[in-house]
Structure formats: structure tokens, C-alpha cells
Design an enzyme around this catalytic site. Sequence first.
Site, short mmCIF file in Angstrom:
data_model
loop_
_atom_site.label_atom_id
_atom_site.label_comp_id
_atom_site.label_asym_id
_atom_site.label_seq_id
_atom_site.Cartn_x
_atom_site.Cartn_y
_atom_site.Cartn_z
N CYS A 278 0.74 4.65 3.59
CA CYS A 278 1.44 5.19 4.77
C CYS A 278 2.91 5.05 4.51
CB CYS A 278 1.29 4.09 5.89
SG CYS A 278 -0.41 4.54 6.36
N ASP B 43 -4.76 29.81 2.37
CA ASP B 43 -4.97 28.16 2.65
C ASP B 43 -4.84 27.70 1.58
OD1 ASP B 43 -5.06 25.54 3.79
OD2 ASP B 43 -7.08 25.94 4.32
N CYS C 245 0.20 22.66 3.35
CA CYS C 245 0.13 21.15 3.41
C CYS C 245 1.42 20.65 2.69
CB CYS C 245 -1.04 20.42 3.07
SG CYS C 245 -1.43 21.02 1.39
N CYS D 297 0.61 -1.16 0.01
CA CYS D 297 -0.11 0.02 0.11
C CYS D 297 0.64 1.28 -0.22
CB CYS D 297 -0.91 -0.08 1.21
SG CYS D 297 -2.03 1.64 1.44
#
Length: 434
Positions: free
Chosen positions: A97, A363, A390, A94
Site C-alpha cells: 500500500c 487491454d 492499468c 510492507c
Amino acid sequence: MTDHSTPTAPGDALGVGDEVEVVAGQIAHGGFVVARHEGRVLFVRHAIPGERVRVRVTEGGAGDRFLRADAVEVLEASPERVEAPCPYAGPGLCGGCDFQHVRLPEQRRLKATVVQEQLRRLAGVDREVTVEPVPGDVDGLRWRTRTEFAVDDAGRAGMRRHRSHDVIPVDDCLIAAEPIVGTGVLQGHWVGEKAIDVVAPSVGSPVVVRLPTGTDDAPLVTERLRARSLSRDVDVNARGFWQVHPGAAATFVDAVIDGLRPQPGERCLDLYAGVGVFASALAEAVGERGQVVAVESDTTAVAQARLNVEQTPWVHYVQGRVDHVFGVESTGRVAGPRRGRRRSAPRRPHSDLPPSADVVVLDPPRTGAGKAVVEAVVALAPRALAYVACDPAALARDTAYLQERGYALGSLRAFDAFPMTHHVECVAIFERAR
């Protein structure tokens, strides 16, 4: 036949499938560590700085500037290494993560290192950074309240393999909130669907949305925001933008308001405003003698935001791309047949844009605000601005633009709003140099 299981390939001949032993170097932006083998640079997943590992090349070949690789065997482990709690987290599995093999405090230290390095390299700022946990986080698991599961040809839901369209069917996702897994989506049969979006809102039951579905067709959900500076229920489209960590929205709102200290009667500008969270908090601070102008391009978000801010009529929404509202040349690119050409921009600012602002909130998306937008914001001469980022590299690039135009980086807070991944959220406060 070449034996790809032995570390015999010279550096300039390494290709996909070759394995070599390397010492993991510094952490890099994106969740990799940097390693070298006979002059070749490798970006390695699933390793920790200082470890000696055997890596398998997964992308790249002769002539490429760098190679991508997975650490498939740990020869000398870091004391910060742990067994990944998820069976789907590992080499070739995956891609969701990046750091399940790393102790949670060390994950945050690595993220802080990345933020520091990007600021130093791209903005010339030498700043100590600490990545703070988001309230409510205990072990870095079960925090994600919005999750999209891909669907394979057999109709099984799962996660995509790292840098691949391949779908790995899963029976659990350990970073997904328990209500999401409890919907039974991962045990369902979804033949003919592209993906399944599952949302576990603050209020009410989880919502399952079959994709492709546009935001116009998705239901509304209610998110309960309980920040010191704003306590309110906010309605948002199930496929619209909302922070996925349950403690993130309140944390970021308070960090912005604490940093800007908006005063009664001030004029505020909220750029990339979404459904009006920062705009609402600013409106509470400046009161009805003040003014908040919010800019957002997404039609659905603007429609919902106007309902969310009805109780503070001194908030005015302008629908449009931020660069177009300012009347500056876009740095974006056109998709489709005209791909590669610059988007056309208006020749003058939007008539609803104020001539000045006391404080500004930016933002922006992951690509950052960009030079042209930064210049337009600076032309409003705000006393302070808050930048919610971010992406550390985008933050660093825009920090450099702001510093060139007389704004100094005051406070900087970084938050671990995405545990187990390489992502980190920053709230930076800039003030006009005296």
C-alpha cells in the site's frame, strides 16, 4: 562516525541512512512525492504534497540522478493525513500500500493528478480527470479478492518489504477480502513453499494454491459478472488474470460498451482478450450477424475462453502474442541467455486476422500496446477503439501514437480499482477524426 540522524549532509553527499528535512512537492507516478534538498531530487514515500517532513534516504548516493526516501517524521502535516489503519503500512514496512496515510477522497484526487500529468507530458493532452470509486467500495479496505503472500525461511506467510525480497510476517492484510484472511493462511506453517496464492471467487469457497504452481495445475474458479451489458458466470483459472476488486470487471465492461456503442452486425477486435469478458460483451452487442475476433497469448486463458464463449459462436479466438498476430516487430525482450535481443516476429499477419474492424478493444499489460501495435490497429480503420489501461504512462504514450495517426481521445474515465495503492485503471475511448 557520521551522525545519520541530523540533517547536516549536503545535497551532493546524501546517501542511504542520511536524514534531511524537506517540503513534499507534487505527487509522482508510482506513489511518491517529489522533494528537493540542495539540488538533489528525492522520491519520497509516506508523505503528502505540501507537508514538511523529515526523510531518510533508502536508495541512491552520490552521482545518482535521484534518491529514494521514506518520510520518517511529519513536521507539518497536511489536513488530508490520517492514521494508517494497517500496522504494517509505514516507512520500511510492507510495500503493498502507498496511501494508507491519506484520506480516501484525497487518494483519488492524487491519482487523478498523476493521470492528468502523464497525459499532458507524454501526449500533449490537457484533460480534467476524476477518479471514480468502484461500486461496492466503502472505505478502501477488504476489496482484494486475489492475494499472493510471500513465505519466509521459517515458513511464515506475509508481505514483502517495499522494493525488497525481505518478508514481513503479518497476521492480517486489511485490503485482502475477509474470506482470504479467514482461510487461516496467515497463521499456517508453510516451510518449503515459495509463496501462497489465495483466491476468493464470486462463487464458492476460497482457493489456496501453493507456489510455485503453474496455471496448468491450479483449479478453476467461477466469477459471477453482473454488468448492464453482460450477465454471465465466467470460469477462470485460479492463477489466471481476473480483476481483483469485486466491482471492477462489471464496471470496466460497461464503460467499454457504453463508450464504443457496438452495433448489430459490426466486426469487433478484442486484443489481449484474456478469458473472454470483453469479447462476450461485444458478442452480445453485435449479435450473430456480427463478428468478434479475440487475440490472447496465454494457452490456459485461451482454452478457458473458448469454453466461456461457446454460447456465442460468432466469437473466434486466435492464440498468439498480439504483435506477432499482426506480424509486426516485437518491442518485448527475451529473458534468459538471449536477454536483450528482440523477439522474432512473423513476416505477415495471422491468416485469421480480419482485414478491417469497426471497433477495437485494447487491454494491454502494464507496458502498454506500443507504437507498432497501435499502427497495426489503425491500419484496420476502426471507427472507434477502447483502451483499458492499468498504467497512466503507458496510456499516455499510446495516446500520443493514436493522435499522430488520426484518432482523437474522446471520453476518459478513471476508476479507483486499487484503493490504498497508487494504481488506477482508465478506460479511454478514441474516435477516428472526421
